[in-house]
Write an enzyme that holds these catalytic residues in place. Structure first.
Site, short mmCIF file in Angstrom:
data_model
loop_
_atom_site.label_atom_id
_atom_site.label_comp_id
_atom_site.label_asym_id
_atom_site.label_seq_id
_atom_site.Cartn_x
_atom_site.Cartn_y
_atom_site.Cartn_z
N LEU B 36 0.85 -1.25 0.05
CA LEU B 36 0.01 -0.03 0.10
C LEU B 36 0.89 1.51 -0.01
O LEU B 36 2.06 1.37 0.77
CB LEU B 36 -0.72 -0.09 1.15
CG LEU B 36 -1.83 -1.06 1.50
CD1 LEU B 36 -2.73 -0.98 2.59
CD2 LEU B 36 -2.67 -1.41 0.21
N HIS B 40 -3.43 4.31 -2.27
CA HIS B 40 -4.71 3.21 -1.68
C HIS B 40 -5.12 3.94 -0.56
O HIS B 40 -6.34 3.74 -0.07
CB HIS B 40 -3.92 1.98 -1.19
CG HIS B 40 -3.00 1.15 -2.29
ND1 HIS B 40 -1.81 1.32 -2.33
CD2 HIS B 40 -3.40 0.58 -3.45
CE1 HIS B 40 -1.57 0.42 -3.50
NE2 HIS B 40 -2.59 -0.03 -4.18
N ASP B 153 -4.99 3.55 -12.86
CA ASP B 153 -5.51 2.50 -13.64
C ASP B 153 -6.91 3.02 -14.48
O ASP B 153 -7.76 2.31 -14.06
CB ASP B 153 -5.50 1.22 -12.95
CG ASP B 153 -4.25 0.79 -12.35
OD1 ASP B 153 -3.17 0.52 -13.11
OD2 ASP B 153 -4.09 1.01 -11.10
#
Lengths: 291, 291
Positions: B36, B40, B153
């Site tokens: 992480l 995150h 992403d």
């Protein structure tokens, strides 16, 4: 009995019904393409016996029909369906339009390898991808605890069970026995297509499968011999046009070496067939339980 | 904070936590591959602000890695991850083994057409099928109300949103902004692979994307000219090995005619790139909002 036509409507209806004070109510789900018969009704009755809320869906899914198949002429009679559903104790009917289920062209495909390669998967390319996608959509819309499927479509049950297991879908799949007319014909919405003569000749299917069950008791009979006897029986019927007759492991639906194996088996097997009478393609099967 | 390693365990834990008397508690879900970083943590914080129960999953999914990709050496540090998760107010961590997620070879594939054909979908064949399958499995296991994904992403967000919409998955997808280091580098678990020199040169990515944002304000600039300026900027960096630089519509990820269109646009666009520095492949993007 409530009848709901939209995704948001069925979600709201079920959310309200589910919230009983202090108890988590179980939802039993019977997905169908309508034109209900006693086979469907037996699924509803089983759901009624095992769950608190019974949901039936009626949706003729275009995605699972090939370009030359019977999507347009598939029999529909929603008024009669609703009457039969209510008689069977159904609580909610979800009856969406094609536009409601596919508001945009679907870009996501769901494909189950292995169990779809033989039988109807081979005869009807893309059919089980369409079944998997619509059943997964319906599971997401209804979010049932248990879902009931008839074993007449044994391969469909195998495909859905594999998908549910692979994707951790939170639902129990309950396979239910085939229901037959008094003379043996497996109940199917498509039986309505048959002419009187075709209907009479189609009895050879259940007759041949009954013979298979008896023959399977014999020691030393190979699967090849069993299959050949079934084929011979069906070929003796003038109107029967064989699509496939297969003897496979169940529920994996994998081939066995037909010459080596004898029917004194160590695992469950299925004899499955698809035969056309005129323009009507019928399927039927029998599961031979291991000795 | 509870840590659970099995599917049955997480289902039981969440079923117990959800049943508050008289209230339906909302579950917010952050699926990750662990290792992480603040990106995150920003997802966890957002989930905490919007939901009653925050679930984090940590699972390096073999299905989304190609045969020559970094599955084995993907960075892992679950002790540190659990510390950071707890700091961010996470309530439950689901941390399954590969065996728990794939007890048998998976036979069901989930494939999203259209949005997967370009960008990382073209460079990493099968990658998004693996992402779609594991995210759908995790959604079925956790059954969240909302799921949080980082826009680094961006294509992954587009794929998952399309799948959720096509399959009526009962979850809201919440796309969240990219977090960057002080010097502009987009946060990524893979940044740890970079040597000091590569790390320094990788700053060209955020620099080029910042330039793209400024250039996009100019009237009359074509997408082709914009793309060429970004490429020129990145090519001037010795260690940068370009995989792709694309200007596409967002969120559809469809190509625009690069010579015809000017950047005075009528819909949102994305400039997305993938560039290797040594053995490390980095991705980054900027969304150009319509004027």
């Amino acid at each position: 009995m409530k009848v709901v036509e939209t995704v948001s409507g069925i979600r709201e209806t079920l959310a309200n019904m589910r919230t009983a004070p202090g108890k988590r109510l179980k939802v039993g789900f019977v997905p169908t393409m309508g034109y209900l018969h006693e086979g469907h009704q037996s699924l509803l009755s089983k759901a009624k016996a095992e769950c608190d809320i019974v949901v039936l869906s009626i949706f003729v899914n275009p995605l699972q029909f090939g370009p030359n198949e019977d999507f347009d002429k598939y029999p529909r009679d929603s008024e009669r369906d609703l009457r039969l559903a209510e008689q069977s104790g159904c609580d909610v009917v979800f009856m969406p339009s094609v536009q409601e289920m596919y508001p945009n062209p679907i870009r996501t495909s769901v494909s189950v390898k292995g169990v779809t390669e033989r039988l109807c998967g081979a005869s009807r390319p893309g059919h089980f991808d369409g079944v998997a996608a619509v059943v997964l959509k319906l599971f997401h819309i209804v979010q049932p605890d248990k879902a009931y499927f008839g074993l007449k479509d044994a391969q469909q049950v195998a495909v859905i069970s594999q998908m549910v297991s692979d994707l951790n879908v939170p639902v129990d799949i309950v396979p239910c026995p085939i229901l037959r007319e008094a003379d043996g014909l497996a109940m199917s919405s498509r039986n309505v297509y048959l002419s009187a003569e075709e209907r009479r000749e189609a009895l050879v299917l259940s007759k041949a499968l009954g013979m298979a069950e008896r023959l399977a008791q014999e020691e030393g009979l190979t699967f090849e011999a069993l299959r050949n006897k079934i084929e011979g029986e069906i070929r003796s019927t003038p109107l029967a046009d064989i699509d496939y007759i297969e003897v496979l492991s169940y529920p994996e639906l994998e081939p066995v070496d037909p010459s080596m194996e004898t029917v004194s088996r160590t695992s469950d097997m299925i004899v499955a067939l698809a035969v056309k009478f005129g323009k009507t393609r019928l399927i039927d099967n029998v599961i031979l339980h291991r000795k």
